[in-house]
Write a protein that holds these residues in place. Structure first.
Motif, short mmCIF file in Angstrom:
data_model
loop_
_atom_site.label_atom_id
_atom_site.label_comp_id
_atom_site.label_asym_id
_atom_site.label_seq_id
_atom_site.Cartn_x
_atom_site.Cartn_y
_atom_site.Cartn_z
N UNK A 24 4.42 -20.29 -34.59
CA UNK A 24 5.32 -19.25 -35.09
C UNK A 24 6.26 -18.80 -33.99
N UNK A 25 7.48 -18.46 -34.40
CA UNK A 25 8.47 -17.92 -33.46
C UNK A 25 8.80 -16.50 -33.88
N UNK A 26 9.16 -15.69 -32.92
CA UNK A 26 9.55 -14.31 -33.19
C UNK A 26 9.60 -13.51 -31.92
N UNK A 31 1.33 -12.85 -32.97
CA UNK A 31 -0.08 -13.15 -32.72
C UNK A 31 -0.56 -13.96 -33.92
N UNK A 32 -1.29 -15.04 -33.65
CA UNK A 32 -1.78 -15.93 -34.70
C UNK A 32 -3.24 -15.57 -35.02
N UNK A 33 -3.54 -15.55 -36.31
CA UNK A 33 -4.92 -15.34 -36.76
C UNK A 33 -5.23 -16.39 -37.82
N UNK A 34 -6.45 -16.93 -37.79
CA UNK A 34 -6.90 -17.95 -38.75
C UNK A 34 -8.03 -17.41 -39.60
N UNK A 35 -8.00 -17.72 -40.91
CA UNK A 35 -9.10 -17.39 -41.79
C UNK A 35 -9.35 -18.58 -42.72
N UNK A 49 -7.09 -23.20 -29.50
CA UNK A 49 -6.37 -23.71 -28.34
C UNK A 49 -4.92 -23.27 -28.44
N UNK A 50 -4.20 -23.38 -27.33
CA UNK A 50 -2.77 -23.07 -27.28
C UNK A 50 -2.45 -21.67 -27.84
N UNK A 51 -3.16 -20.66 -27.32
CA UNK A 51 -2.94 -19.27 -27.74
C UNK A 51 -3.13 -19.12 -29.24
N UNK A 52 -4.17 -19.76 -29.77
CA UNK A 52 -4.55 -19.72 -31.19
C UNK A 52 -3.60 -20.48 -32.11
N UNK A 53 -2.67 -21.22 -31.54
CA UNK A 53 -1.78 -22.03 -32.38
C UNK A 53 -2.54 -23.19 -33.01
N UNK A 54 -3.60 -23.65 -32.37
CA UNK A 54 -4.38 -24.77 -32.86
C UNK A 54 -5.80 -24.31 -33.17
N UNK A 55 -6.23 -24.58 -34.40
CA UNK A 55 -7.61 -24.34 -34.81
C UNK A 55 -8.33 -25.67 -34.72
N UNK A 56 -9.47 -25.69 -34.05
CA UNK A 56 -10.23 -26.92 -33.84
C UNK A 56 -11.65 -26.68 -34.35
N UNK A 57 -12.08 -27.53 -35.30
CA UNK A 57 -13.45 -27.47 -35.79
C UNK A 57 -14.08 -28.83 -35.51
N UNK A 68 -7.41 -23.09 -45.46
CA UNK A 68 -7.36 -22.38 -44.19
C UNK A 68 -5.98 -21.72 -44.08
N UNK A 69 -5.97 -20.45 -43.74
CA UNK A 69 -4.71 -19.71 -43.67
C UNK A 69 -4.46 -19.26 -42.24
N UNK A 70 -3.25 -19.59 -41.75
CA UNK A 70 -2.84 -19.02 -40.47
C UNK A 70 -1.84 -17.90 -40.77
N UNK A 71 -2.02 -16.81 -40.06
CA UNK A 71 -1.17 -15.64 -40.25
C UNK A 71 -0.54 -15.32 -38.90
N UNK A 72 0.80 -15.26 -38.89
CA UNK A 72 1.52 -14.89 -37.66
C UNK A 72 2.09 -13.50 -37.87
N UNK A 73 1.77 -12.58 -36.97
CA UNK A 73 2.18 -11.19 -37.15
C UNK A 73 2.69 -10.60 -35.84
N UNK A 74 3.78 -9.85 -35.96
CA UNK A 74 4.21 -8.99 -34.85
C UNK A 74 4.55 -7.63 -35.44
N UNK A 75 5.12 -6.75 -34.65
CA UNK A 75 5.37 -5.38 -35.12
C UNK A 75 6.42 -5.31 -36.22
N UNK A 76 7.18 -6.37 -36.43
CA UNK A 76 8.25 -6.36 -37.43
C UNK A 76 7.85 -7.02 -38.75
#
Length: 131
Positions: A24-26, A31-35, A49-57, A68-76
């Motif tokens: 994600x860019x911004x 911040x990346x979160x995986x569920x 890995x890579x500041x949560x950019x990569x989920x490894x199982x 699997x859902x990745x969520x990218x969030x910042x203050x905006x």
């Protein structure tokens, strides 16, 4: 957000390592979160890995299939991407048949339990001839 769009798919083989990537860019940097939708990420086999950019199982199984859902969030604001994962498996033994030594007229039981994705068919042969 990369991958683009709202969904994508991934197929992995049982026993392999599953890698899912979400970039994600911004500004401020998101911040990346995986569920895992409808479940939990496997606690002892999940790594980021890579500041949560990569989920490894590691050592994936059919139970790891799902969304699997990745969520990218910042203050905006936030964006998300869903990756539909299917774990395929070559046939493997659950209960492998064992050799039997029987006397004439004695009964015996052979048990064969196998699994896989797609589910394997089981055939019985005696001396190479289908039973």
């Amino acid at each position: 957000l990369t991958p683009t769009g709202s969904t994508s798919t991934k197929v992995e083989l049982r026993g392999n390592v599953l890698f899912l990537e979400c970039i994600a860019a911004g500004l401020p940097t998101p911040v990346i979160r995986w569920i895992k939708e409808g479940g939990e990420l496997p606690a002892n086999r999940t790594f980021f890995e890579n500041f949560k950019k990569t989920l490894k199982i590691i050592d994936v199984s059919e139970a790891d299939s799902g969304n699997y859902k990745c969520i990218a969030r910042n203050t905006l604001g936030s964006v998300h991407h869903v990756i539909s994962v299917t774990v395929k498996a070559a046939p493997y033994w659950i209960t492998e048949p064992r050799n039997l030594v029987l006397s004439p007229g004695e009964d015996g039981t052979l048990i064969c339990r196998a699994n896989g994705n797609p589910k394997p068919s089981i055939s019985w042969l005696a001396n190479g001839v289908p039973i």
